[in-house]
Design a protein around this motif. Structure first.
Motif, PDB file in Angstrom:
ATOM      1  N   LEU A  38       0.796  -1.220   0.000  1.00  0.00           N
ATOM      2  CA  LEU A  38       0.000   0.000   0.000  1.00  0.00           C
ATOM      3  C   LEU A  38       0.833   1.278   0.000  1.00  0.00           C
ATOM      4  O   LEU A  38       0.341   2.341  -0.391  1.00  0.00           O
ATOM      5  N   VAL A  39       2.081   1.177   0.437  1.00  0.00           N
ATOM      6  CA  VAL A  39       2.937   2.360   0.521  1.00  0.00           C
ATOM      7  C   VAL A  39       3.148   2.947  -0.871  1.00  0.00           C
ATOM      8  O   VAL A  39       3.426   2.233  -1.826  1.00  0.00           O
ATOM      9  N   GLY A  40       2.965   4.267  -0.972  1.00  0.00           N
ATOM     10  CA  GLY A  40       3.150   4.959  -2.242  1.00  0.00           C
ATOM     11  C   GLY A  40       1.964   5.839  -2.574  1.00  0.00           C
ATOM     12  O   GLY A  40       1.100   6.093  -1.737  1.00  0.00           O
ATOM     13  N   SER A  41       1.928   6.306  -3.801  1.00  0.00           N
ATOM     14  CA  SER A  41       0.903   7.252  -4.245  1.00  0.00           C
ATOM     15  C   SER A  41      -0.271   6.556  -4.914  1.00  0.00           C
ATOM     16  O   SER A  41      -0.092   5.577  -5.638  1.00  0.00           O
ATOM     17  N   TRP A  42      -1.456   7.113  -4.679  1.00  0.00           N
ATOM     18  CA  TRP A  42      -2.716   6.622  -5.238  1.00  0.00           C
ATOM     19  C   TRP A  42      -3.505   7.821  -5.760  1.00  0.00           C
ATOM     20  O   TRP A  42      -3.519   8.874  -5.126  1.00  0.00           O
ATOM     21  N   LYS A 135     -18.292   2.604  -4.999  1.00  0.00           N
ATOM     22  CA  LYS A 135     -16.959   2.811  -4.440  1.00  0.00           C
ATOM     23  C   LYS A 135     -16.320   4.054  -5.041  1.00  0.00           C
ATOM     24  O   LYS A 135     -16.537   4.360  -6.208  1.00  0.00           O
ATOM     25  N   PHE A 136     -15.502   4.738  -4.255  1.00  0.00           N
ATOM     26  CA  PHE A 136     -14.631   5.793  -4.760  1.00  0.00           C
ATOM     27  C   PHE A 136     -13.249   5.165  -4.847  1.00  0.00           C
ATOM     28  O   PHE A 136     -12.614   4.885  -3.835  1.00  0.00           O
ATOM     29  N   LEU A 137     -12.781   4.924  -6.055  1.00  0.00           N
ATOM     30  CA  LEU A 137     -11.584   4.123  -6.292  1.00  0.00           C
ATOM     31  C   LEU A 137     -10.323   4.967  -6.453  1.00  0.00           C
ATOM     32  O   LEU A 137     -10.330   5.995  -7.126  1.00  0.00           O
ATOM     33  N   PHE A 138      -9.258   4.505  -5.810  1.00  0.00           N
ATOM     34  CA  PHE A 138      -7.917   5.057  -5.995  1.00  0.00           C
ATOM     35  C   PHE A 138      -7.076   3.998  -6.700  1.00  0.00           C
ATOM     36  O   PHE A 138      -7.101   2.829  -6.318  1.00  0.00           O
ATOM     37  N   LYS A 139      -6.328   4.415  -7.715  1.00  0.00           N
ATOM     38  CA  LYS A 139      -5.437   3.510  -8.439  1.00  0.00           C
ATOM     39  C   LYS A 139      -4.024   4.088  -8.405  1.00  0.00           C
ATOM     40  O   LYS A 139      -3.836   5.266  -8.173  1.00  0.00           O
ATOM     41  N   ARG A 140      -3.064   3.233  -8.661  1.00  0.00           N
ATOM     42  CA  ARG A 140      -1.681   3.697  -8.792  1.00  0.00           C
ATOM     43  C   ARG A 140      -1.595   4.573 -10.046  1.00  0.00           C
ATOM     44  O   ARG A 140      -2.157   4.214 -11.088  1.00  0.00           O
ATOM     45  N   PRO A 141      -0.897   5.708  -9.959  1.00  0.00           N
ATOM     46  CA  PRO A 141      -0.729   6.530 -11.176  1.00  0.00           C
ATOM     47  C   PRO A 141       0.068   5.768 -12.220  1.00  0.00           C
ATOM     48  O   PRO A 141       0.956   4.993 -11.878  1.00  0.00           O
ATOM     49  N   ARG A 142      -0.256   6.000 -13.456  1.00  0.00           N
ATOM     50  CA  ARG A 142       0.484   5.335 -14.541  1.00  0.00           C
ATOM     51  C   ARG A 142       1.865   5.948 -14.655  1.00  0.00           C
ATOM     52  O   ARG A 142       2.042   7.138 -14.575  1.00  0.00           O
ATOM     53  N   GLN A 143       2.828   5.085 -14.804  1.00  0.00           N
ATOM     54  CA  GLN A 143       4.232   5.538 -14.897  1.00  0.00           C
ATOM     55  C   GLN A 143       4.574   5.947 -16.287  1.00  0.00           C
ATOM     56  O   GLN A 143       4.188   5.443 -17.236  1.00  0.00           O
TER      57      GLN A 143
END
Length: 143
Positions: A38-42, A135-143
């Protein structure tokens, strides 16, 4: 007698398969993660961003704390610092992330996030409505 036995055996087979698939999915590790997953940006919609730090602190930008009862639109966004803690996974639900978003007028603002998919591969989310499953969804930003 033969006419009754065949439909009953088919019905029995269907019931066994249904019960077996329920028990298999109930014991799965879907909707679970380790803290390191879970650590990191969403990133979420409407500019919402959440950064979970290894030390249990977090940074939030436009993270909704309430949703409209009419159409599930996010309202009352929070921007600031807070903390997070990964809870133990319940047997029949997605694992929860307890989030404290700081103090406003002497009251703590908190929200609950849940893990979506094994290792959060499908993101993390704020449950909007238990009834509709929104749901209000958070995803990892695309690199």
């Amino acid at each position: 007698m033969k006419k009754i036995v065949v439909p009953l055996s088919v019905l029995g087979f269907v019931m066994v398969v249904a019960i077996g698939s329920f028990l298999f999915s109930a014991g799965s590790d879907n909707g679970s993660a380790n803290a390191s997953d879970l650590v990191g940006s969403w990133s979420g919609s409407q500019g919402a961003e959440l950064t979970l730090h290894k030390d249990g602190s977090l940074t939030a930008v436009k993270v909704p704390t309430t949703f409209s009862a009419e159409d599930d639109t996010p309202i009352k966004p929070f921007t600031g610092k807070g903390s997070w803690k990964l809870m133990e996974k319940p047997r029949y639900d997605d694992q929860e992330i307890e989030v404290s978003l700081g103090d406003v007028f002497g009251s703590k603002i908190g929200t609950q996030l849940k893990v979506n998919g094994k290792g959060a591969r499908d993101g993390i989310y704020i449950p909007i409505s238990e009834d509709s499953g929104a749901k209000f969804l958070f995803k990892r930003p695309r690199q």
